[in-house]
Motif scaffolding. Structure first.
Motif, PDB file in Angstrom:
ATOM      1  N   LEU A   6     -13.662  -1.308 -18.982  1.00 30.18           N
ATOM      2  CA  LEU A   6     -14.606  -2.227 -19.619  1.00 30.18           C
ATOM      3  C   LEU A   6     -16.038  -1.909 -19.199  1.00 30.18           C
ATOM      4  CD1 LEU A   6     -12.864  -5.723 -19.348  1.00 30.18           C
ATOM      5  CD2 LEU A   6     -13.054  -4.259 -21.358  1.00 30.18           C
ATOM      6  N   GLU A  34     -14.690  -2.702 -24.582  1.00 31.01           N
ATOM      7  CA  GLU A  34     -13.972  -1.446 -24.394  1.00 31.01           C
ATOM      8  C   GLU A  34     -14.420  -0.478 -25.478  1.00 31.01           C
ATOM      9  OE1 GLU A  34      -9.466   0.509 -24.160  1.00 31.01           O
ATOM     10  OE2 GLU A  34      -9.715  -1.672 -24.168  1.00 31.01           O
ATOM     11  N   SER A  55     -11.740   5.701 -24.556  1.00 31.37           N
ATOM     12  CA  SER A  55     -10.305   5.446 -24.472  1.00 31.37           C
ATOM     13  C   SER A  55      -9.473   6.491 -25.204  1.00 31.37           C
ATOM     14  CB  SER A  55      -9.982   4.059 -25.044  1.00 31.37           C
ATOM     15  OG  SER A  55     -10.665   3.053 -24.343  1.00 31.37           O
TER      16      SER A  55
END
Length: 211
Positions: free
Chosen positions: A182, A167, A172
Motif C-alpha cells: 500500500l 494499491e 502488483s
C-alpha cells in the motif's frame, strides 16, 4: 513565488483544465485494434471483434473526471448549521484510478476532513470530488494535492486534511510484482499543517474502529 511553488502550481494544472482536440470514436477504435495487434493477437477474430467498441466505451467511464469541474461540485454550501465549526470527516471513500505512467489501475480509499468556516458542503460532494480527480490519468501524490487544493479554494476552511491509501497494479502485476503493498499519501493545510495535534486527531479518527 519560489521555484518549488511554481512547479507544484504547474503540476496541479492537469490536462483536464486545458482544451484539447478529441479524436473521433472511429479513430479511438482503430487505435485499440493497433494495440491488440501489438500485443500479438488478431483483432479480427470472433472474441475481439467488438473489443475496440467496448474499450472506447469503458474509457469514457474510466476517465469521466475530465468532464467534471471540481468548483461546481463544491459550489453549494449550507450556512445554517447552528454554528458548527468542528471537524468534518468523511472516511473510507473508495476510488479507482489509472496511473499516468503505465495506464494500469490503482485503487483504494480516501479520507477527507476540514474545519468549516462559512458553512458545510454536502457529504456526498466530497465523495464526488474524489471521483472527479480519480477518474483521470493520475499519480496518487497529485490526486491528494488536487483534492486539498479544490477544498481550500471552494470552502475557505480553517484547514483541510486528505489521506489516500492505495494499491498500485503497476507494482502488483508488473515490474517488482509486490501484490498487497500500500502507498499512503497525505496533504495538510491550515490548522492541520500548523498544529501537529490536529494531524494526530485526524489520523486517530481515520483509524478509529479499525482492527
Amino acid at each position: 513565488m519560489s521555484d518549488v511553488v511554481k512547479s507544484l502550481s504547474t503540476r496541479l494544472t492537469t490536462a483536464a483544465d486545458k482544451p484539447a482536440p478529441s479524436p473521433t470514436r472511429e479513430e479511438a477504435e482503430a487505435a485499440v485494434r493497433i494495440l491488440l495487434r501489438w500485443a500479438g493477437d488478431d483483432p479480427s477474430r470472433e472474441g475481439l471483434q467488438d473489443t475496440p467498441k467496448r474499450v472506447v466505451k469503458a474509457f469514457r467511464e474510466f476517465y469521466s473526471g475530465y468532464d467534471e469541474d471540481p468548483s461546481e461540485i463544491l459550489d453549494k454550501i449550507f450556512a445554517e448549521v447552528e454554528g458548527y465549526d468542528d471537524i468534518v470527516l468523511v472516511r473510507d471513500i473508495p476510488f479507482y484510478s489509472h496511473c499516468e505512467h503505465h495506464m494500469v489501475p490503482f485503487f483504494g480509499v480516501a479520507h477527507v476532513a476540514y474545519y468549516p468556516t462559512k458553512g458545510v458542503v454536502g457529504l456526498s460532494k466530497l465523495a464526488r470530488l474524489v471521483d472527479a480527480y480519480a477518474r483521470r490519468l493520475q499519480t496518487q501524490e497529485t490526486m491528494t494535492s488536487q483534492i486539498a487544493k479544490a477544498m481550500v479554494a471552494a470552502l475557505e476552511p480553517r484547514g483541510v486534511a486528505v489521506m489516500i491509501e492505495a494499491e498500485h497494479m503497476c507494482m502488483s502485476m508488473r515490474g517488482i510484482q509486490k501484490a498487497g503493498a500500500l502507498t499512503l499519501t497525505t496533504q495538510f493545510t491550515g490548522i492541520f499543517k500548523e498544529d501537529p495535534a490536529e494531524q494526530v486527531r485526524f489520523l486517530t479518527l481515520v483509524r478509529n474502529g479499525r482492527g
